[in-house]
Design a protein around this motif. Sequence first.
Motif, short mmCIF file in Angstrom:
data_model
loop_
_atom_site.label_atom_id
_atom_site.label_comp_id
_atom_site.label_asym_id
_atom_site.label_seq_id
_atom_site.Cartn_x
_atom_site.Cartn_y
_atom_site.Cartn_z
N ALA A 94 0.83 -1.22 0.00
CA ALA A 94 0.00 0.00 0.00
C ALA A 94 0.86 1.25 0.00
O ALA A 94 0.52 2.26 -0.64
CB ALA A 94 -0.92 -0.02 1.21
N ALA A 95 1.98 1.24 0.71
CA ALA A 95 2.85 2.41 0.79
C ALA A 95 3.40 2.77 -0.58
O ALA A 95 3.78 3.92 -0.82
CB ALA A 95 3.99 2.15 1.78
N ARG A 96 3.45 1.81 -1.45
CA ARG A 96 3.96 2.06 -2.81
C ARG A 96 2.84 2.24 -3.82
O ARG A 96 3.10 2.33 -5.02
CB ARG A 96 4.87 0.89 -3.23
CG ARG A 96 6.24 1.00 -2.62
CD ARG A 96 6.93 -0.35 -2.45
NE ARG A 96 8.21 -0.14 -1.78
CZ ARG A 96 8.34 0.12 -0.48
NH1 ARG A 96 7.27 0.19 0.29
NH2 ARG A 96 9.54 0.32 0.05
N GLY A 97 1.63 2.25 -3.34
CA GLY A 97 0.49 2.40 -4.24
C GLY A 97 0.23 1.15 -5.05
O GLY A 97 -0.37 1.21 -6.13
N TRP A 98 0.69 0.01 -4.57
CA TRP A 98 0.53 -1.26 -5.27
C TRP A 98 -0.54 -2.12 -4.58
O TRP A 98 -0.84 -1.94 -3.40
CB TRP A 98 1.83 -2.06 -5.27
CG TRP A 98 3.00 -1.41 -5.93
CD1 TRP A 98 3.00 -0.31 -6.74
CD2 TRP A 98 4.37 -1.83 -5.83
NE1 TRP A 98 4.27 -0.01 -7.14
CE2 TRP A 98 5.14 -0.93 -6.60
CE3 TRP A 98 5.02 -2.86 -5.16
CZ2 TRP A 98 6.52 -1.04 -6.72
CZ3 TRP A 98 6.39 -2.98 -5.28
CH2 TRP A 98 7.14 -2.08 -6.05
N THR A 99 -1.04 -3.05 -5.35
CA THR A 99 -1.82 -4.15 -4.78
C THR A 99 -1.25 -5.44 -5.36
O THR A 99 -0.80 -5.45 -6.52
CB THR A 99 -3.32 -4.05 -5.14
OG1 THR A 99 -3.45 -3.97 -6.57
CG2 THR A 99 -3.96 -2.84 -4.49
N PRO A 100 -1.24 -6.51 -4.58
CA PRO A 100 -0.70 -7.76 -5.12
C PRO A 100 -1.46 -8.19 -6.37
O PRO A 100 -2.69 -8.10 -6.43
CB PRO A 100 -0.91 -8.76 -3.97
CG PRO A 100 -1.03 -7.93 -2.74
CD PRO A 100 -1.68 -6.65 -3.18
N ARG A 101 -0.72 -8.62 -7.37
CA ARG A 101 -1.34 -9.09 -8.61
C ARG A 101 -1.97 -10.47 -8.38
O ARG A 101 -1.62 -11.20 -7.46
CB ARG A 101 -0.32 -9.16 -9.74
CG ARG A 101 0.26 -7.80 -10.13
CD ARG A 101 1.27 -7.98 -11.27
NE ARG A 101 1.96 -6.75 -11.59
CZ ARG A 101 1.59 -5.89 -12.53
NH1 ARG A 101 0.48 -6.10 -13.21
NH2 ARG A 101 2.31 -4.81 -12.79
N ALA A 102 -2.89 -10.82 -9.27
CA ALA A 102 -3.64 -12.08 -9.13
C ALA A 102 -2.70 -13.28 -9.11
O ALA A 102 -2.90 -14.22 -8.32
CB ALA A 102 -4.67 -12.21 -10.26
N HIS A 103 -1.67 -13.28 -9.95
CA HIS A 103 -0.79 -14.45 -9.99
C HIS A 103 0.09 -14.53 -8.75
O HIS A 103 0.49 -15.62 -8.33
CB HIS A 103 0.06 -14.45 -11.26
CG HIS A 103 0.96 -13.25 -11.42
ND1 HIS A 103 0.51 -12.05 -11.89
CD2 HIS A 103 2.29 -13.08 -11.15
CE1 HIS A 103 1.51 -11.18 -11.92
NE2 HIS A 103 2.59 -11.77 -11.48
N GLN A 104 0.39 -13.37 -8.13
CA GLN A 104 1.16 -13.40 -6.89
C GLN A 104 0.32 -13.99 -5.76
O GLN A 104 0.80 -14.79 -4.95
CB GLN A 104 1.62 -11.98 -6.54
CG GLN A 104 2.63 -11.44 -7.54
CD GLN A 104 2.94 -9.95 -7.37
OE1 GLN A 104 2.11 -9.20 -6.84
NE2 GLN A 104 4.09 -9.52 -7.84
N LEU A 105 -0.97 -13.66 -5.74
CA LEU A 105 -1.87 -14.25 -4.75
C LEU A 105 -2.07 -15.74 -5.03
O LEU A 105 -2.18 -16.55 -4.10
CB LEU A 105 -3.21 -13.52 -4.76
CG LEU A 105 -3.19 -12.05 -4.31
CD1 LEU A 105 -4.56 -11.42 -4.50
CD2 LEU A 105 -2.74 -11.95 -2.86
N ALA A 106 -2.12 -16.09 -6.33
CA ALA A 106 -2.32 -17.50 -6.69
C ALA A 106 -1.17 -18.36 -6.17
O ALA A 106 -1.38 -19.47 -5.66
CB ALA A 106 -2.45 -17.64 -8.20
#
Length: 837
Positions: A17-29
């Motif tokens: 969040a501090a970088r304005g990112w959200t985990p991508r779907a494949h990273q969660l997979a």
Amino acid sequence: MTQPSDLLPKSFRDWFAARGWTPRAHQLALLEKAREKRSALLIAPTGAGKTLAGFLPSLAEIAALPPAGPKGRGPHTLYISPLKALAVDIARNLEAPVAGIGLDISIETRTGDTPAHKRQRQKLKPPDILLTTPEQLALLLSGSDSGRFFADLQTVIFDELHSLVTAKRGDLLALGLARLRQIRPELRAVGLSATVAEPDDLRRWLMPQAVDQPANHADLVTVAGGAKPDVTILDTETRIPWAGHSAVHAMDAIYAAIKASRMVLVFVNTRSQAERIFQELWRVNEDGLPIALHHGSLDVGQRRRVEAAMATSSLRCVVCTSTLDLGIDWGDVDLVVNVGAPKGASRLAQRIGRANHRMDEPSRALLVPANRFEVMECTVALEASLTGAQDTPRLRTGALDVLAQHVLGMACAAPFADETLFDEIRSAAPYASLDRETFDRIVDFVATGGYALKTYDRFAKIRRGKDGLFRITHPQVAQQYRLNVGTIVEAPLLKVRLASRRSGGPIGMGGRVLGEVEEYFAEQLAPGDTFLFAGLIVKLEGIRDNNVVVSRAEGETPKVPAYNGGKFPLSTYLADGVRGLLADESAWSRLPDQVSDWLRIQKEASVLPGRDELLVETFPRGGRFYMVAYPFEGRLAHQTLGMLLTRRLERAKLRPMGFVASDYALAVWGLGDMGRAFRLEKPSVGELFDADMLGDDLDAWLAESHLLKRTFRSCALISGLIERRHPGKEKSGRQVTISTDLIYDVLRQHEPDHILMRATWADAATGLLDIGRLSNMLARVEGHILWKPLERISPLAVPVMLDIGKEPVAGQANEDILRENADDLVREAMGEAGDGL
């Protein structure tokens, strides 16, 4: 779908969040796969965060571990990289999330460049995450403490998996993975790749296989999308060369592209090309831009300095070979220039991905073909890059010399039962079809050297004890193994020595050295063949030890001119695409006018073959007779075909004098009229190209050439039969060659079915000879050969004819000579229609 809050600790979510990112779907997979203890293959475009996806589960799991006890613990995660530079780069890139999240996690690299004291310390106090190479894994597994070292291992990550599994290094790595699973049965394997033609092959490689059971596959996670690459072919008003690989004609255009970009990687296919292009760019570098060089022959310190300068954006351009092909994240690279033809769609995709290493930004690339056939190859490769086509090789069958090395390594680790080791080895995908008889012969080879060598104690490395277990015969065996582990055998250079001849006596070795030639070239020659070297026409008298002994051959036309091209073979995918482009006149609009006009004039003067046809042209020139064939199957297959064709033409009394092969065509010349012979069917063109040449003709050629001896040398080194490195010293290439040549002669005479001879034949067939591809080509064109008798050279023959007698000397003089020869041949082939081409 599972939410990030369910899979990632709060500190990780905060860092994103501090970088304005959200985990991508494949990273969660992959996090979900890790939670389910499942192995997986992730296929994702460049810049999609593959590396972070691979490591996130490990970082989260390690962060949740209790503090290590007083005895510490072994590595949690093992990362295997095909390149030392990639391991170093990944370590640097992991520092940001580890520090940003505030994790107390140790990450270290272990490569051939790691100091010995640090490697020893790592064995006593391992890091949480160890980044290493296939060779270092084999070394660790051969240690008597390997069970303790890997006792806590949970995950092994294979980066750029497609490049690891297609060679002998992949065989050794697969065997290492099988041993890791014996130590840690619940081990999770993760493969990362951007370019995969057959995902199921890699999914199978990652998993243990069971005998007589359906293939076991890892789960598959794919990432759709990613910006399409922005790839163009250099559009130049300068005349495109007919032949050659230097692309000197394009240096001003390449330099202009460098000036207009932040940082450029200029990829070439060989180290010699890299040196040449680097020199040429500095010749036109009137602005003094920082331009560097990076290839495998450079000192490691120099390579690391270049990599560090790239990381700090201190360079504008790096000229490099495949050493920077893979996965390395140089964020400021905004353009990739590929000089010469890429030779493979997947290789080009890999290189293009080095620019704008971000998923949502297009990678920019400029293709610079060095000659006219390469324009067609680049056109096909460009289309492949836009459609995402891949041509990575299929999964290979495991090599027997690698298996022998592994068997010895396992004996170094601990005594083994042959039945148990056999089952373990067959769980590795490349060795799933290994039969028991072959395995037993490998074990016997490691134990005795084989039937013909068993009277020599030095070949006895293991023996079976009274308990039925095999163990090493002496502690020194383990030391020798660790000094020589690995499957990379550097291609040696041979000295070209002018023979001395005493009055009336035999030819001796006492003459002066003219220089050095790559062994692969020398091994294609037979005694009596002539070739150009150091400005002289010389005749091969023989290969003795590490010397190519030659005599002067004044006034003779060189029989086998030196080849000065790229080292990568032309992929079957691109070869088929070039044949299709050649046959489809409606597609020529995509080609530069110079090239499309050349093809139209060829169609008028001769003929153009269909996609599955083989064009064979014959014509007289300069008091000799020429035959040019256009298989488009790559240089290695064409060189083998040339050797076999000249043998057949010799038997037909057509007095062949030599041949030259390129990736696209093959030219044979001689004193007999081959066109007249085809007309009289003595032999017919179909008989000349009959696939039965791969029988007795191939055997006879191999028997008199040095190729099998050189291939045996490599197998002997990998298998451990011959050891190059000894404590405190190293055998010279000459000493190794003498040893292996003597053993080869013994085995050929007394045990021709020796297991290493079998490995040697398999290597020769798939490597330097490319017999499988040649066999497929001959089957494809049977009944579809177009023979075109001509009165003079055809336009399509000009490039390969320019390779005849060409001295591989770099420099402007060579460019001028090539241009003058081209002008003469073009006028002869095309007349006035060729003006301006």
